[in-house]
Structures are given as C-alpha cells and as structure tokens.
Scaffold this active site. Structure first.
Site, mmCIF file in Angstrom:
data_model
loop_
_atom_site.group_PDB
_atom_site.id
_atom_site.type_symbol
_atom_site.label_atom_id
_atom_site.label_comp_id
_atom_site.label_asym_id
_atom_site.label_seq_id
_atom_site.Cartn_x
_atom_site.Cartn_y
_atom_site.Cartn_z
ATOM 1 N N CYS A 292 49.629 36.222 43.025
ATOM 2 C CA CYS A 292 50.892 35.577 42.625
ATOM 3 C C CYS A 292 51.071 35.658 41.110
ATOM 4 C CB CYS A 292 50.894 34.127 43.118
ATOM 5 S SG CYS A 292 52.234 33.129 42.466
ATOM 6 N N CYS B 139 52.000 32.372 39.354
ATOM 7 C CA CYS B 139 50.833 31.480 39.314
ATOM 8 C C CYS B 139 50.006 31.740 38.059
ATOM 9 C CB CYS B 139 49.955 31.684 40.546
ATOM 10 S SG CYS B 139 50.735 31.239 42.117
#
Length: 326
Positions: A81, A84
């Site tokens: 991600c 993230c």
C-alpha cells in the site's frame, strides 16, 4: 473496587460506598507517595513501546486490555500500500511526540484478515481507535497531519473525560517492552468537596452527594475518586425505592425490554452479583439495535465505573462487549 458489601434490603448501605472510596483514595495516595520518594515506584514504558505490531493472537491483550489504560490507535496497513508508506511513519512519529497519550498498534491486513473483517475495513490505510474496550473509526486514507492531530486531540480528550484515561508514563531510559503504567494525576484542591460528598452519603442525602461529586468533576473531569463516588451514588440513587421482586419479575417476563434489563442489572450490581449485571447488559446489547442498544451500552459503561477499571471482571466484560459490538 468491589461493591460486594452494598445491599438493597429496604435501605441503602451508604457505609460500604464510603469505605470503598476511602480504600481507593488510600491506595492512590500510597502510589503517589511512592512515586515522589522513588521508593519502588514502577518504571515507565520505553519510547519504543508506544508503537507495537499486533496480530490476531495478541489483539485481546495488546489492544482491548490496554485500552483500559490508554487510547489505542490502530493503523491497518499493508506492504504493497503506497499511501500506507506515507501515513504509517507519520503516525509513528506522532505516537512518540504525544509521549504516552496514546498507543499505536499496527496491523498488517494481509496477515490478519479476520481483524480487518471484524472492523469492517473497506480500504487501507484505515485508522481506528479503541478506548476502554470501545472501537470507533477515525479516518481512512493518508489524511493531512493537521487533521490527524485534531482527531488525536479529540480522542485523547474523550478518553480523559469519559473514562479517566490519562495515558502512560514514558521513561526515556527504559528498555524493551514493559507493561504500561497509568500516569498519576496530580491531586487537586478538592478535599473539601469530596468530604462534603462523603458527609452527604453518611446523612442519606444521595442527591447532595451526586451534586458534590459533579462539582469536582466540572473542574477536574479526570478525578478518579469523584468519578467512582458519582457512579456509586447515582447507582444507589437509581435503586432506592425500587421493588426488587417486581424488577426481577419484569426482567424475566420481558427479556426484550431494555429498561427492565437495565433496572435488573442495577439491582444485580448492588447485590454484589457483578458478572450477572455485566452479562445481562451485554446480552441486551447483543439482542438490540439503535437507541435501545445504546442505552444498554451506556449503562454498562456506568457500571464499569462503579466497580473500577482495575477489576478483572471489568476487563473481561469490556472484551465481551467489544466482541458483541464488532
């Protein structure tokens, strides 16, 4: 704090409430004195302990149980991600900067699909919080730092005002993962008000005791002695004048009646049946929705305050409630 000695046999046992308050006050005074003198006071947690990796096996201990001491912020992330990779370092930096006001728990969604489903995570990064066993969504995506700070400040305020969570003591010299230690709250000049509350209890003036405790909390929302005293005085005020036999009959005859279950839970607790009171309200939360569910949940949190957050039965009930809610 155990309400074992409280009874409801036509009158309310006020002496038990006073004794419970005095015992708690003495314990807190002893801890504070030990901390001032450095005589065996527990060490704080290390700064590294403010950010932890959590999996399904450790979730109950590392998140649910620790949320009874400090708000736990959960960062759902994954290695693949990209957002993230922006958000996670920011959250880690803020956890260090806030210095024990919250704990950051990082959950890898690829390795913990069950937790992702239980929280209803639809996309990552997703940030939730658990406060005193209660989970709530905070935000999704890589939000701006100013917005994140505002959200964290609100979370910490709720933890302090509603649950008396004052955070963790952080010791820069501490090493390794240590058990969290609740921060001591400096004593305020409330002795006269607290004494007035005790005198009101002695005189059977429950309304006066309630008001005296509220006077303290209006100025010091985190005052643990006042919170405990208010919760107990309000409980005794609610059950005063009830017909225990009729209340229990109503609860048995109308299991779906949340008001009946709440009244019976109050009597259960006054009678010292702590697990019965908690179990009754957890079942009510499980069976209901909307306003009824919220009423049962709120009363359960109030009864947690009566018993005391350090009681293992409260910890177990918080875990059971979280499982029902999420």
């Amino acid at each position: 704090m155990q309400p074992r000695n409280m009874s409801m046999s036509g009158v309310v046992d006020l002496a038990a409430v006073k004794a419970a308050q005095e015992a708690k006050a003495k314990a807190e005074q002893a801890r504070a004195e030990a901390a001032r003198q450095g005589g065996g006071a527990p060490a704080g947690v290390s700064p590294a302990s403010l950010v932890i990796d959590v999996d399904e096996a450790g979730f109950e201990h590392e998140v649910l149980q620790r949320s009874a001491e400090v708000p736990v912020v959960i960062d759902f992330w994954a290695e693949w991600c990209e957002p993230c990779k922006q958000l996670s370092p920011l959250l880690e930096r803020l956890a260090q900067e806030y210095n024990g006001r919250f704990l950051l728990a990082k959950i890898d969604v690829d390795a913990n699909q069950m937790l992702m489903q239980q929280f209803g995570v639809q996309g990552i990064p997703a940030v939730f919080a658990v406060v005193a066993g209660q989970a709530l969504p905070l935000f999704q995506g890589a939000a701006p730092e100013a917005q994140i700070r505002q959200t964290l400040d609100q979370l910490i305020q709720v933890g302090e005002e509603r649950f008396g969570l004052t955070g963790l003591v952080v010791d820069p010299d501490a090493q390794g993962q240590q058990a969290p230690v609740a921060a001591e709250v400096p004593a305020g000049p409330y002795d006269a008000l607290l004494e007035a509350a005790v005198r009101a209890l002695d005189a059977g003036d429950l309304a006066g005791a309630v008001q005296a405790y509220k006077n303290v909390l209006s100025d010091d929302p985190g005052n643990t002695e006042a919170k405990l005293g208010l919760a107990q005085a309000e409980l005794l005020q609610r059950v005063q004048g009830l017909d225990p036999q009729q209340v229990r009959k109503d609860a048995a005859d109308r299991p779906a009646d949340v008001a009946a279950q709440i009244a019976a839970a109050d009597l259960d607790l006054v009678g010292g049946h702590v697990e019965d009171a908690f179990g009754r309200l957890i079942d009510a939360v499980k069976r209901t929705a909307g306003d009824d569910r919220d009423a049962a949940r709120v009363r359960l949190l109030e009864l947690f305050d009566v018993v005391g957050s350090d009681d293992p039965r409260v910890t177990a009930a918080r875990t059971a409630l979280a499982r029902v809610l999420f």
